[in-house]
Design a protein around this motif. Structure first.
Motif, PDB file in Angstrom:
ATOM      1  N   ILE A 571       2.440 -11.231   7.827  1.00  0.00           N
ATOM      2  CA  ILE A 571       3.449 -11.601   6.827  1.00  0.00           C
ATOM      3  C   ILE A 571       3.596 -10.484   5.792  1.00  0.00           C
ATOM      4  CG2 ILE A 571       3.960 -13.180   4.933  1.00  0.00           C
ATOM      5  CD1 ILE A 571       4.478 -14.481   7.550  1.00  0.00           C
ATOM      6  N   HIS A 572       2.462  -9.918   5.376  1.00  0.00           N
ATOM      7  CA  HIS A 572       2.503  -8.815   4.405  1.00  0.00           C
ATOM      8  C   HIS A 572       3.248  -7.620   4.990  1.00  0.00           C
ATOM      9  CE1 HIS A 572       1.278  -5.749   1.561  1.00  0.00           C
ATOM     10  NE2 HIS A 572       0.689  -5.072   2.536  1.00  0.00           N
ATOM     11  N   GLN A 573       2.964  -7.283   6.252  1.00  0.00           N
ATOM     12  CA  GLN A 573       3.654  -6.140   6.874  1.00  0.00           C
ATOM     13  C   GLN A 573       5.148  -6.421   7.008  1.00  0.00           C
ATOM     14  OE1 GLN A 573       1.645  -5.268  10.574  1.00  0.00           O
ATOM     15  NE2 GLN A 573      -0.171  -4.468   9.554  1.00  0.00           N
ATOM     16  N   LEU A 574       5.496  -7.654   7.333  1.00  0.00           N
ATOM     17  CA  LEU A 574       6.911  -8.014   7.457  1.00  0.00           C
ATOM     18  C   LEU A 574       7.640  -7.820   6.130  1.00  0.00           C
ATOM     19  CD1 LEU A 574       9.266  -9.297   9.074  1.00  0.00           C
ATOM     20  CD2 LEU A 574       8.455 -11.521   8.263  1.00  0.00           C
ATOM     21  N   LYS A 575       7.029  -8.295   5.039  1.00  0.00           N
ATOM     22  CA  LYS A 575       7.657  -8.148   3.716  1.00  0.00           C
ATOM     23  C   LYS A 575       7.861  -6.669   3.381  1.00  0.00           C
ATOM     24  CE  LYS A 575       5.837 -12.453   1.735  1.00  0.00           C
ATOM     25  NZ  LYS A 575       4.861 -13.042   0.765  1.00  0.00           N
ATOM     26  N   SER A 576       6.876  -5.852   3.706  1.00  0.00           N
ATOM     27  CA  SER A 576       6.989  -4.415   3.417  1.00  0.00           C
ATOM     28  C   SER A 576       8.137  -3.795   4.205  1.00  0.00           C
ATOM     29  CB  SER A 576       5.675  -3.697   3.764  1.00  0.00           C
ATOM     30  OG  SER A 576       4.615  -4.198   2.998  1.00  0.00           O
ATOM     31  N   LEU A 577       8.212  -4.117   5.495  1.00  0.00           N
ATOM     32  CA  LEU A 577       9.263  -3.552   6.345  1.00  0.00           C
ATOM     33  C   LEU A 577      10.641  -3.961   5.850  1.00  0.00           C
ATOM     34  CD1 LEU A 577       7.582  -4.171   9.815  1.00  0.00           C
ATOM     35  CD2 LEU A 577       7.919  -1.968   8.696  1.00  0.00           C
ATOM     36  N   SER A 579      11.466  -4.605   2.901  1.00  0.00           N
ATOM     37  CA  SER A 579      11.744  -3.956   1.614  1.00  0.00           C
ATOM     38  C   SER A 579      11.853  -2.445   1.770  1.00  0.00           C
ATOM     39  CB  SER A 579      10.627  -4.285   0.611  1.00  0.00           C
ATOM     40  OG  SER A 579      10.502  -5.670   0.437  1.00  0.00           O
ATOM     41  N   ALA A 580      11.910  -1.983   3.022  1.00  0.00           N
ATOM     42  CA  ALA A 580      11.998  -0.553   3.320  1.00  0.00           C
ATOM     43  C   ALA A 580      10.808   0.207   2.766  1.00  0.00           C
ATOM     44  CB  ALA A 580      13.300   0.032   2.784  1.00  0.00           C
ATOM     45  N   GLU A 581       9.657  -0.478   2.713  1.00  0.00           N
ATOM     46  CA  GLU A 581       8.428   0.163   2.264  1.00  0.00           C
ATOM     47  C   GLU A 581       7.543   0.441   3.486  1.00  0.00           C
ATOM     48  OE1 GLU A 581       6.796  -2.685  -0.382  1.00  0.00           O
ATOM     49  OE2 GLU A 581       8.264  -2.328  -1.968  1.00  0.00           O
ATOM     50  N   ILE A 582       6.558   1.335   3.306  1.00  0.00           N
ATOM     51  CA  ILE A 582       5.630   1.631   4.393  1.00  0.00           C
ATOM     52  C   ILE A 582       4.638   0.484   4.503  1.00  0.00           C
ATOM     53  CG2 ILE A 582       3.854   3.207   5.218  1.00  0.00           C
ATOM     54  CD1 ILE A 582       5.309   5.443   3.726  1.00  0.00           C
ATOM     55  N   ALA A 583       4.562  -0.125   5.687  1.00  0.00           N
ATOM     56  CA  ALA A 583       3.644  -1.243   5.885  1.00  0.00           C
ATOM     57  C   ALA A 583       2.206  -0.758   5.830  1.00  0.00           C
ATOM     58  CB  ALA A 583       3.932  -1.918   7.224  1.00  0.00           C
TER      59      ALA A 583
END
Length: 623
Positions: A571-577, A579-583
């Motif tokens: 879930i954390h990696q999904l939110k980062s992706l 938001s165009a952030e590096i997971a």
């Protein structure tokens, strides 16, 4: 309780998991029943099986420590945390008791046990929310967040997807008659071949084209002369995921569905892709038919889209890991094939093996490359140069497709990890005999290996050599155990949880370092100790349970913890992706809801308990 105080208590209660999942009228009744108590710093509450007044405690203000009867820390709890679940039911073993000490002045809300019992008698659907066993509460958390109804094609059973179109013939029938039988069976692309009522092989329409027509084989030849034997089949109750993995591993496009030696149907990649074009199967087919690294690199963005769809689609962490592994395997195999086309055929037998999370079928969006080449001992110096070129091309190709080069250089492109079988065996023998830091690091990276291309028997031979070496003494497992317990889960988690101090990840919790790696290491240790040849984390724990190395309760606890923590990371990696952030694996504690904090603490405590149990089992000193 005054109206003003009741309103204050209710406003707080409805925000706290699991009370936030109850109906409004039940929440209000609970609020009315709550007792309020105050603990000055240093004051204690002792729990045991003989407690007469039982409550579920909610920390409104302040903090407390839980310690076991032998003085070991059980957990540190802060505002909005709950404790007392294990005392909602009579304990089977009074030694499970513990003491709670206020580490600072604490205001506690006490929910009477009898109030919870009354709720569960009339509305048993809420029983798992207040279960005494942590693994039951964790499973309820998984059920709440991820619905079973949203799972995709991969978790369906083969019999739910396969067609009934398959021909059956006898081994003595002519090729001409077999072709007619396939046409009669609704133009089936495959025929199963029987002899004395046993399945002895199969033949496909492609076999008829490539072996019979192109080979100018007479049509009156018996089919047993041109069939594939033995036949690769799948059971009707297997998951589609396992079927796809089997197809990729053996590079076949169809699998007969068989039960008790009877042909039930046929599962084909074409059938799956036509019905599920947006899923990973379609990507795997596109990978298979790409001809250059540039074409493959274009497909890399689809990998992320599939990951996002799987996480948003509430698919379990285990399945997500396996699907992402299938995709990575498909990229890797195709890149190897393209590289071989440029370099020419390999001069001797070899195996391209993957290690780490890829070998365990636990790939995620942050997985980098861990791979190696094992080639035949008969290789010459010129042959070595071939494999070094192959390794370089494949590793760079994977990097271009979104699988980063390993920062520790544990890749086939590093000459040290591109060696003949005899050198690899010598490596393993040396690592096991001298499990110091660097040796232990090398051993843990290549502790599990899996051939994805080439001679599969090579990785099997290496694994058996490793088990043989480990079986010669206890020092290697003891060293792994000492290394594993040098890091403990963050039992001191508070609302303002801070684990990483300093650096670019300051004030974040590294969910991999402080939870997932610890679980994976424990699975390795238990698995190796019982001689399990399984490489997956859950499979290793299951094997340890089946061989008596851990109890059923321990198994359920750690599997529940592993699945929940894995989902939190996804879930954390999904939110980062999005938001165009590096997971990454570093989570800001303020991002956790009350729900996540509570269940993470359950998971951390389960990990710590298993570490303690493992230390006793392997004779390693305490914290």
């Amino acid at each position: 309780m005054t109206h003003t105080l009741l309103t204050n208590v209710l406003d707080f209660l409805v925000q706290i998991d699991p009370f936030d999942q109850l109906p409004a009228d039940v929440q209000k009744e609970f609020a009315k029943s709550i007792k309020i108590t105050y603990l000055a710093k240093g004051e204690q509450i002792a729990f045991s099986a003989t407690c007469e007044d039982r409550y579920l405690y909610i920390i409104r203000k302040g903090s407390v420590e839980q310690r076991k009867s032998d003085g070991r820390l059980r957990a540190k709890l802060g505002e909005e945390d709950l404790f007392g679940f294990t005392f909602l039911e009579p304990l089977a073993n009074a030694e499970d008791g513990y003491t709670v000490t206020a580490s600072e002045n604490a205001l506690l809300y006490l929910v009477p046990h009898v109030q919870i019992q009354q709720l569960l008698q009339t509305q048993p659907e809420y029983a798992t929310l207040f279960a005494a066993q942590a693994q039951v509460r964790l499973q309820s958390a998984l059920n709440v967040v991820w619905s079973e109804q949203e799972k995709g094609i991969f978790v369906k059973r083969v019999e739910d997807v396969a067609s009934g179109r398959i021909a059956t013939v006898q081994s003595t029938e002519s090729i001409r008659d077999v072709a007619k039988a396939m046409r009669r069976a609704n133009r089936s692309s495959t025929a199963l071949v029987y002899e004395n009522e046993e399945i002895v092989g199969l033949i496909t329409d492609r076999d008829l084209t490539m072996r019979v027509i192109a080979g100018e084989v007479p049509l009156d030849t018996q089919v047993c002369k041109v069939m594939t034997s033995p036949a690769l089949t799948i059971g009707p109750n297997e998951l589609v995921l396992n079927a796809v993995s089997l197809m990729m591993q053996h590079n076949v496009r169809s699998l007969p569905v068989v039960k008790d030696n009877q042909a039930l149907g046929l599962l084909t990649t074409t059938h799956l892709v036509q019905k599920n074009r947006v899923q990973a199967l379609f990507l795997i087919e596109k990978i298979k038919f790409s001809n250059t690294i540039d074409e493959l690199a274009i497909l890399a963005s689809e990998r992320q889209a599939i990951f996002e769809a799987l996480v948003e689609g509430r698919v379990s962490a285990e399945i997500i890991g396996q699907v992402m592994t299938l995709i990575m395997d498909a990229f890797n195999r195709r890149i190897i094939q393209i590289s071989e086309e440029k370099l020419g055929p390999p001069p001797v037998d070899y195996a391209w093996v993957v290690a780490g999370s890829t070998a365990r079928h636990e790939v995620h969006m942050l997985s980098d490359q861990d791979n190696a080449i094992v080639f035949d001992d008969a290789a010459t110096d010129a042959d070595r140069i071939y494999f070094q070129h192959l390794a370089s091309m494949v590793c760079n190709g994977l990097d271009a497709c979104g699988y980063p080069l390993c920062s520790g250089k544990f890749m086939a492109a590093t000459p040290k990890w591109c060696q003949p079988m005899k050198v690899w065996k010598a490596y393993y023998s040396k690592w096991v005999a001298n499990p110091h830091y660097e040796m232990l690091l090398n051993a843990t990276v290549f502790l599990e290996v899996r051939t994805i291309y080439g001679k599969a028997a090579f990785s099997t031979e290496l694994q058996r050599h490793l088990f043989s070496e480990i079986g010669k003494g206890r020092e290697f497992l003891a060293s792994m155990m000492r290394d594993s317990v040098s890091v403990n889960p963050p039992l001191g988690i508070f609302n303002n949880l801070v684990v990483e101090k300093g650096g670019e990840n300051s004030n974040t919790l590294n969910i991999k370092k402080f939870a997932l790696t610890l679980i994976v290491d424990l699975a390795r240790i238990y698995g190796l100790q019982v001689g399990s040849e399984k490489v997956g984390t859950e499979a290793r724990f299951q094997c340890a349970y089946e061989k008596g190395a851990m109890s059923e309760s321990m198994l359920k606890d750690i599997i529940g913890a592993y699945r929940f923590v894995s989902q939190v990371r996804y879930i954390h990696q999904l939110k980062s992706l999005k938001s165009a952030e590096i997971a990454d694996n570093n989570i800001d504690p303020s991002d956790f809801s009350s729900f996540e904090r509570k269940h993470l603490k359950d998971a951390f405590r389960i990990i710590a308990n298993l570490q303690d149990a493992a230390k006793l089992r392997f004779g390693v000193g305490g914290r």
